[in-house]
Design an enzyme around this catalytic site. Sequence first.
Site, PDB file in Angstrom:
ATOM      1  N   CYS A  48      -1.795  52.572  60.028  1.00  0.00           N
ATOM      2  CA  CYS A  48      -3.223  53.045  59.740  1.00  0.00           C
ATOM      3  C   CYS A  48      -3.365  54.057  58.895  1.00  0.00           C
ATOM      4  CB  CYS A  48      -3.684  53.928  61.353  1.00  0.00           C
ATOM      5  SG  CYS A  48      -4.909  54.667  61.366  1.00  0.00           S
ATOM      6  N   CYS A  51      -4.154  57.970  60.224  1.00  0.00           N
ATOM      7  CA  CYS A  51      -2.970  58.781  60.838  1.00  0.00           C
ATOM      8  C   CYS A  51      -1.545  57.878  60.609  1.00  0.00           C
ATOM      9  CB  CYS A  51      -3.407  58.742  62.211  1.00  0.00           C
ATOM     10  SG  CYS A  51      -2.800  57.312  63.193  1.00  0.00           S
ATOM     11  N   CYS A  97      -7.104  51.818  66.315  1.00  0.00           N
ATOM     12  CA  CYS A  97      -5.738  52.585  66.344  1.00  0.00           C
ATOM     13  C   CYS A  97      -5.476  53.221  67.637  1.00  0.00           C
ATOM     14  CB  CYS A  97      -5.559  53.520  65.120  1.00  0.00           C
ATOM     15  SG  CYS A  97      -4.127  54.409  65.105  1.00  0.00           S
ATOM     16  N   CYS A 100      -5.156  57.282  66.968  1.00  0.00           N
ATOM     17  CA  CYS A 100      -6.417  58.274  66.437  1.00  0.00           C
ATOM     18  C   CYS A 100      -7.613  57.572  66.648  1.00  0.00           C
ATOM     19  CB  CYS A 100      -6.192  58.488  64.911  1.00  0.00           C
ATOM     20  SG  CYS A 100      -6.421  57.095  63.868  1.00  0.00           S
ATOM     21  N   CYS A 122      -8.276  40.217  62.854  1.00  0.00           N
ATOM     22  CA  CYS A 122      -9.143  40.252  61.691  1.00  0.00           C
ATOM     23  C   CYS A 122      -9.365  41.618  61.292  1.00  0.00           C
ATOM     24  CB  CYS A 122     -10.318  39.566  61.715  1.00  0.00           C
ATOM     25  SG  CYS A 122     -11.443  39.432  60.291  1.00  0.00           S
TER      26      CYS A 122
HETATM   27 ZN   LIG Z   1      -4.621  55.820  63.377  1.00  0.00          ZN
END
Ligand SMILES: [Zn+2]
Length: 135
Positions: A48, A51, A97, A100, A122
Site C-alpha cells: 500500500c 501505509c 487496504c 489504513c 483491478c
Molecule cells: Zn494502507
Amino acid sequence: MGYEIEKTDAEWRDELTPAEYAVLREAGTERPFVGEYTDTKTVGVYSCRACGNELFSSETKFDSHCGWPSYFAPLAEDRVEYIQDDTHGMRRVEVRCAKCGSHLGHVFEGEGYGTPTDQRYCINSISLKLRPADA
Ligand SMILES: [Zn+2]
C-alpha cells in the site's frame, strides 16, 4: 470501525501527492494504460502506497489487458477489505487496504480469465509501491 493506521485528512494530504490522495483517500481511479505498474513483470511484493501494508505478490499478477495492474488474489485475505460499491450505476466491490482504509481498486469475478480464482483485482498503480525481490 477503526483502522490500525488512522490519520487526519490534513496528514494524508501532507504525506501523499495530490494524485495519490485523489485515488487512495477519495476513491478516484487513475486513467487506464498509464499507471506505472500496468505491464510490470518484476518479481516482488506490492505494498500500500499510503501505509506500506504488503498487499499483492507479483506471482498473482496477470495480463488482463484492462489497463490497470491485475491480480487474481491478495497476498492474504486479511490484507484487504471489501466494500459494496454502487456508485456510477454499477454494482462493484471496492478493495481497500485493511490497515489504513485507503482505496486500492475493485475486484471482479467470473470474467473467464482462466486464473486460479477467476477473480480480477483491478488495482490502481498509484495505490501501490513495488518492492522488487532482488533489491
Ligand atoms: Zn494502507
